[in-house]
Design a protein around this motif. Sequence first.
Motif, short mmCIF file in Angstrom:
data_model
loop_
_atom_site.label_atom_id
_atom_site.label_comp_id
_atom_site.label_asym_id
_atom_site.label_seq_id
_atom_site.Cartn_x
_atom_site.Cartn_y
_atom_site.Cartn_z
N LYS A 61 54.99 -4.68 53.83
CA LYS A 61 55.40 -3.55 52.99
C LYS A 61 55.18 -3.82 51.51
O LYS A 61 55.14 -2.91 50.71
N ASN A 62 55.02 -5.11 51.15
CA ASN A 62 54.74 -5.47 49.76
C ASN A 62 53.29 -5.22 49.37
O ASN A 62 52.95 -5.24 48.20
N SER A 63 52.44 -5.02 50.36
CA SER A 63 51.03 -4.73 50.07
C SER A 63 50.61 -3.51 50.88
O SER A 63 51.13 -2.43 50.67
N GLU A 64 49.71 -3.69 51.81
CA GLU A 64 49.29 -2.58 52.66
C GLU A 64 50.04 -2.67 53.97
O GLU A 64 49.80 -3.56 54.78
N GLU A 65 50.97 -1.75 54.19
CA GLU A 65 51.85 -1.81 55.36
C GLU A 65 51.06 -1.78 56.67
O GLU A 65 50.18 -0.95 56.86
N LEU A 66 51.40 -2.71 57.56
CA LEU A 66 50.75 -2.80 58.86
C LEU A 66 51.47 -1.93 59.89
O LEU A 66 52.68 -1.78 59.84
N THR A 67 50.70 -1.41 60.81
CA THR A 67 51.30 -0.71 61.94
C THR A 67 51.80 -1.77 62.92
O THR A 67 51.47 -2.96 62.81
N TYR A 68 52.55 -1.35 63.93
CA TYR A 68 53.03 -2.28 64.95
C TYR A 68 51.85 -2.96 65.64
O TYR A 68 51.86 -4.18 65.84
N GLU A 69 50.83 -2.19 65.98
CA GLU A 69 49.66 -2.74 66.67
C GLU A 69 48.94 -3.77 65.80
O GLU A 69 48.52 -4.82 66.30
N GLU A 70 48.80 -3.49 64.52
CA GLU A 70 48.16 -4.44 63.61
C GLU A 70 48.98 -5.72 63.46
O GLU A 70 48.44 -6.82 63.44
N GLU A 73 48.58 -7.73 66.59
CA GLU A 73 47.27 -8.38 66.60
C GLU A 73 47.28 -9.61 65.68
O GLU A 73 46.77 -10.67 66.04
N HIS A 74 47.90 -9.47 64.51
CA HIS A 74 48.03 -10.61 63.59
C HIS A 74 48.80 -11.75 64.27
O HIS A 74 48.39 -12.91 64.20
N PHE A 75 49.89 -11.41 64.92
CA PHE A 75 50.69 -12.40 65.65
C PHE A 75 49.86 -13.08 66.73
O PHE A 75 49.84 -14.31 66.83
N ALA A 76 49.15 -12.30 67.53
CA ALA A 76 48.38 -12.84 68.65
C ALA A 76 47.28 -13.80 68.19
O ALA A 76 47.07 -14.83 68.82
N PHE A 77 46.60 -13.47 67.10
CA PHE A 77 45.48 -14.29 66.66
C PHE A 77 45.88 -15.42 65.73
O PHE A 77 45.20 -16.45 65.70
#
Length: 96
Positions: A61-70, A73-77
């Motif tokens: 939220k401090n930059s470009e807010e990620l969706t749940y899916e994004e 994906e960040h978590f998975a990789f």
Amino acid sequence: MPQTETNSQSILDQIIEIYGEDHDLYILDGFNQSIIGIDENSGRIIYSTAKIIEEIIEESKNSEELTYEEAFEHFAFNIQGNSCGDKTPIICYDIF
């Protein structure tokens, strides 16, 4: 001691208090609020997948807010597949 809303001491602080600062813990940087416990047998920290994803979304939220899916994906990789030998944290998959 169970974690409660009225208990201001974090789970990590409680673990360090019980096991000592010299206990060889591998801690995921920036995800202290996602810790849900410690494995008594291996001494590895246990993290909640759901809480990690919440923290990723909150931090974004401090930059470009990620969706749940994004965030997932960040978590998975970037988190889930990392290995640190016998001290690799345990990731509890608690999203059902």
